[in-house]
Design a protein around this motif. Structure first.
Motif, short mmCIF file in Angstrom:
data_model
loop_
_atom_site.label_atom_id
_atom_site.label_comp_id
_atom_site.label_asym_id
_atom_site.label_seq_id
_atom_site.Cartn_x
_atom_site.Cartn_y
_atom_site.Cartn_z
N ARG A 144 0.86 -87.74 62.16
CA ARG A 144 2.10 -88.32 61.64
C ARG A 144 1.82 -89.50 60.72
NH1 ARG A 144 3.51 -87.32 67.09
NH2 ARG A 144 3.15 -89.51 67.66
N ILE A 145 0.83 -90.32 61.09
CA ILE A 145 0.46 -91.45 60.23
C ILE A 145 -0.09 -90.95 58.91
CG2 ILE A 145 -1.12 -93.42 60.02
CD1 ILE A 145 -0.91 -93.68 63.12
N SER A 146 -0.87 -89.88 58.95
CA SER A 146 -1.41 -89.28 57.73
C SER A 146 -0.29 -88.84 56.80
CB SER A 146 -2.30 -88.09 58.10
OG SER A 146 -2.75 -87.42 56.95
N ASP A 147 0.72 -88.20 57.36
CA ASP A 147 1.86 -87.76 56.55
C ASP A 147 2.59 -88.97 55.97
OD1 ASP A 147 1.28 -85.13 57.10
OD2 ASP A 147 2.72 -84.98 58.76
N ASP A 148 2.70 -90.03 56.77
CA ASP A 148 3.44 -91.21 56.34
C ASP A 148 2.78 -91.92 55.17
OD1 ASP A 148 5.46 -93.31 56.59
OD2 ASP A 148 3.86 -94.54 57.45
N VAL A 149 1.45 -92.04 55.21
CA VAL A 149 0.76 -92.79 54.15
C VAL A 149 0.26 -91.88 53.03
CG1 VAL A 149 0.06 -94.61 55.75
CG2 VAL A 149 -1.50 -92.70 55.30
N GLY A 150 0.28 -90.57 53.25
CA GLY A 150 -0.17 -89.64 52.23
C GLY A 150 -1.67 -89.61 52.04
N PRO A 202 -10.70 -92.03 64.65
CA PRO A 202 -9.92 -91.58 63.50
C PRO A 202 -10.48 -92.21 62.23
CG PRO A 202 -8.51 -92.45 65.26
CD PRO A 202 -9.91 -92.85 65.58
N THR A 203 -10.66 -91.40 61.20
CA THR A 203 -11.22 -91.88 59.95
C THR A 203 -10.23 -91.63 58.82
OG1 THR A 203 -13.49 -91.45 60.68
CG2 THR A 203 -13.14 -91.65 58.32
N VAL A 204 -9.86 -92.70 58.13
CA VAL A 204 -8.92 -92.63 57.02
C VAL A 204 -9.72 -92.48 55.73
CG1 VAL A 204 -6.98 -93.75 55.86
CG2 VAL A 204 -7.42 -94.21 58.30
N VAL A 205 -9.49 -91.40 55.00
CA VAL A 205 -10.20 -91.12 53.76
C VAL A 205 -9.30 -91.50 52.59
CG1 VAL A 205 -11.36 -89.37 52.36
CG2 VAL A 205 -11.44 -89.23 54.86
N TYR A 206 -9.85 -92.24 51.61
CA TYR A 206 -9.04 -92.70 50.48
C TYR A 206 -9.90 -92.83 49.23
CZ TYR A 206 -11.12 -97.30 51.35
OH TYR A 206 -12.00 -98.32 51.51
N ASP A 207 -9.25 -92.99 48.11
CA ASP A 207 -9.92 -93.19 46.82
C ASP A 207 -9.89 -94.68 46.52
OD1 ASP A 207 -10.82 -93.34 44.22
OD2 ASP A 207 -9.49 -91.77 43.44
N LEU A 258 -4.40 -98.41 65.33
CA LEU A 258 -4.65 -99.39 66.38
C LEU A 258 -3.39 -99.64 67.20
CD1 LEU A 258 -6.84 -101.97 64.42
CD2 LEU A 258 -7.61 -100.33 66.13
N ASP A 259 -2.27 -99.75 66.51
CA ASP A 259 -0.99 -99.95 67.20
C ASP A 259 -0.68 -98.78 68.11
OD1 ASP A 259 1.35 -101.44 67.70
OD2 ASP A 259 2.47 -100.26 66.25
N LEU A 260 -0.94 -97.57 67.62
CA LEU A 260 -0.72 -96.37 68.42
C LEU A 260 -1.64 -96.37 69.64
CD1 LEU A 260 0.41 -93.49 68.87
CD2 LEU A 260 -1.39 -92.66 67.32
N ALA A 275 -4.53 -97.14 53.06
CA ALA A 275 -5.55 -96.86 54.07
C ALA A 275 -5.55 -97.94 55.14
CB ALA A 275 -6.93 -96.75 53.41
N ARG A 276 -5.44 -99.18 54.73
CA ARG A 276 -5.41 -100.28 55.70
C ARG A 276 -4.15 -100.21 56.56
NH1 ARG A 276 -8.27 -105.00 57.50
NH2 ARG A 276 -7.26 -105.11 59.53
#
Length: 460
Positions: free
Chosen positions: A357-363, A379-384, A402-404, A394-395
Motif C-alpha cells: 500500500r505504501i508503494s502504491d501511495d508513493v509510486g 523492506p527496500t525502497v527503490v528510487y531514482d 517504520l510507522d507501520l 523514498a524517505r
C-alpha cells in the motif's frame, strides 16, 4: 603539542591519516543517506595501548571520537562528524585464543566474521552470528550494532554469543566485563550494555565469545506461495508447532521478480509467485529429514503451490543464492533505502501487504525480504536519485514503513542499529522515560559526550 602531533607520537605517523582523499573513504558506512562530516584524522591503532592513547589524547583536546570497524553497517552509525577522529579497529585483528574444551574464543575487534567461523570450524566448533556481509564485516562492528543474520531464528543475534568484553572507557581506562564460565550473575550485566551501544559508550578492544558444536551440512526447503498471506500463515504455524529450522527466509513478489531478472532464472512455481519461503535444517541425518518433511507439510497445508526439499549441499547453495542475491538485484534497479523493522511473526503478512500500500501511495517500488523465523524484515525502497522529488518520496516511504512496524507491535530496528538515521524513531519507540535513562547512562560513562556524538540519540 597539537592533537595530531600527540597522536603521531603515540601511534606512529603511519597510523594517523589526514589526506582528505584517504580519510573520505573512512567517513561513512554503507548507508549513503545518513549525514557524514569531514574528520580531522583517521587513526588505525595496532594494539590496545594505541586505542587508549587515542582516547586520552582526544579527551584532553575535547575532540569527538567515532569508532569504526570495516564500515559494512547500513545505519550511519560509523559515519564521521565534522572535525572528529575516526578510530578504526581493523588492525586489532588477532584471534587470541580458541578454547575447544570450554567452547569459547577470545578475539580482537578487527577479526573478520568469516575468518573466525573458518578458524573455529577446524576445531569442530561454530560461531553462529552471520550477517550478510560476514565475508568482510568485523566482529567489533557486529558487537557495536548487535548484528543478526540469516540463522538468528535458531541461534540468536550477536549478544547471545558474547560472554565478556574488554572496553576502553572515556578516560582511557580498560574495563573488563563478563566471564568465561557458562553461568555468571555477579553485578550488573555490563556486557549486554555495551553490545549494541554503537560506539557511544566506549571502544571494544576484545571479546570472549561462546561457540557451539559445528552443525551438520544443511538440508534446504523452498516453498512457493500465491500470496504473502499464505506464506505468513505457514510461518505462524511453523512457530506454533515448535519447529526451529536453522534458517527461514521470506521473499515477496517484488523481490522474486528482481532476483529472477538479476539471475536470469525462474524461482518457485514460475514467474508470478506471490511469496517464497526458504528454510534449512542443520540437524543432520534422519532428524533433518524429519524436520524438513514437517516444514514441507506445513507449507503444503498453508497453500504452497510448490515445495522442494534437498539434502544436496550444492543444490541447497544454489537455492540460497536467490536470497543472498537480493541486495545486488535491487541495487541493479537504482538507488535504494533498506529498512530494518522487526514485527511479531504473526504480523509478517500484514507488514508486507502494508508495504504494498505504501508503494502504491508513493509510486515507488518496495521489495520486502527478511528473516521470517524471527520477524525481522528488510523492506527496500527503490528510487531514482537523479529524478526530482524521488528521494523525498523514498524517505516518506521509509518513514511510513517504520510507522507501520511500530503499529504492528514491532521495533524500528532488528539488527542494523539506530545510527545517525533513526534517532527520532528510537525516541518514539522507547518513550521519554526510556530516552532519559539512555541519556543518563551515556553521561555517566561518557560525561563529555565525545564517543560517537549524534548517533542513536541526542544528549540535548
Amino acid at each position: 603539542m597539537t592533537l595530531l602531533s600527540t597522536l603521531r607520537e603515540e601511534l606512529g605517523a603511519e597510523a594517523v591519516l589526514t589526506d582528505p582523499d584517504v580519510t573520505a573513504a573512512y567517513s561513512r558506512d554503507e548507508m549513503p543517506l545518513a549525514p557524514a562530516g569531514v574528520p580531522l584524522a583517521v587513526v588505525l591503532p595496532s594494539d590496545v595501548a594505541g586505542v587508549q592513547a587515542t582516547v586520552r589524547a582526544c579527551a584532553e583536546a575535547g575532540v569527538p571520537i567515532v569508532p569504526r570497524g570495516a564500515g559494512s553497517g547500513i545505519c550511519g552509525g560509523a559515519n564521521a562528524i565534522e572535525g572528529c577522529v575516526v578510530l578504526v579497529t581493523t588492525k586489532l585483528d588477532e584471534i587470541l585464543e580458541i578454547d575447544a574444551d570450554n567452547r569459547l574464543a577470545v578475539v580482537q575487534p578487527g577479526v573478520v566474521n568469516l575468518h573466525l567461523r573458518d578458524a573455529v570450524a577446524k576445531h569442530g566448533l561454530f560461531y553462529p552470528p552471520d550477517p550478510s556481509s560476514y565475508d568482510w564485516c568485523t566482529i567489533g562492528g557486529n558487537l557495536a550494532t548487535n548484528a543478526g543474520g540469516l540463522c538468528c531464528v535458531k541461534y540468536g543475534v550477536t549478544t547471545d554469543s558474547v560472554l565478556g568484553l574488554e572496553v576502553v572507557l572515556a578516560d582511557g581506562s580498560l574495563l573488563r566485563t563478563g566471564r568465561r564460565t557458562v553461568k555468571g550473575v555477579a553485578g550488573y550485566d555490563l556486557t549486554k550494555l555495551f553490545v549494541g551501544s554503537e560506539g557511544t559508550l566506549g571502544v571494544i578492544t576484545q571479546a570472549t565469545l561462546a561457540l557451539r558444536p559445528l552443525p551438520q551440512a544443511p538440508g534446504t526447503l523452498v516453498a512457493a506461495f500465491s500470496s504473502t498471506r499464505d506464506a505468513g500463515a505457514a510461518v505462524s504455524r511453523i512457530v506454533r508447532e515448535g519447529l526451529v529450522p536453522s534458517l527461514m527466509e521470506i521473499m515477496d513478489a517484488a523481490t522474486i521478480a528482481a532476483v529472477e531478472d538479476h539471475l536470469n532464472t525462474d524461482l518457485g512455481a514460475g514467474s508470478g509467485s506471490g511469496a517464497l519461503l526458504l528454510c534449512q535444517s542443520d540437524a543432520g541425518g534422519e532428524v533433518a529429514r524429519r524436520e524438513l518433511a514437517a516444514l514441507r507439510q506445513v507449507c503444503a497445508d498453508a497453500g504452497a503451490e510448490m515445495t522442494h526439499a534437498t539434502e544436496d549441499l550444492a543444490e541447497g547453495n544454489l537455492l540460497m543464492q536467490a536470497r543472498r542475491s537480493v541486495h545486488y538485484a535491487l541495487a541493479a534497479l537504482g538507488a535504494n533505502m533498506t529498512d530494518d523493522v522487526c514485527v511479531p511473526r504473526t504480523r509478517i503478512a500484514d507488514l508486507i501487504e502494508g508495504c504494498e500500500r505504501i508503494s502504491d501511495d508513493v509510486g515507488l517500488r518496495i521489495a520486502v525480504c527478511g528473516h521470517a523465523g524471527d520477524g525481522n524484515m528488510h523492506p527496500t525502497v527503490v528510487y531514482d536519485a537523479a529524478a526530482d522529488g524521488e528521494f523525498d518520496r523514498a524517505r516518506k516511504a521509509f518513514d511510513a514503513i517504520l510507522d507501520l512496524g511500530l503499529a504492528l507491535g514491532g521495533t524500528v530496528t532488528g539488527e542494523h542499529g539506530v545510527g545517525k538515521f533513526k534517532q527520532d524513531w528510537l525516541e518514539r519507540e522507547i518513550g521519554p522515560v526510556g530516552l532519559r535513562v539512555h541519556q543518563r547512562l551515556k553521561r555517566a560513562l561518557d560525561p563529555d559526550g565525545l564517543f560517537n556524538p549524534g548517533s542513536m540519540f541526542s544528549l540535548e
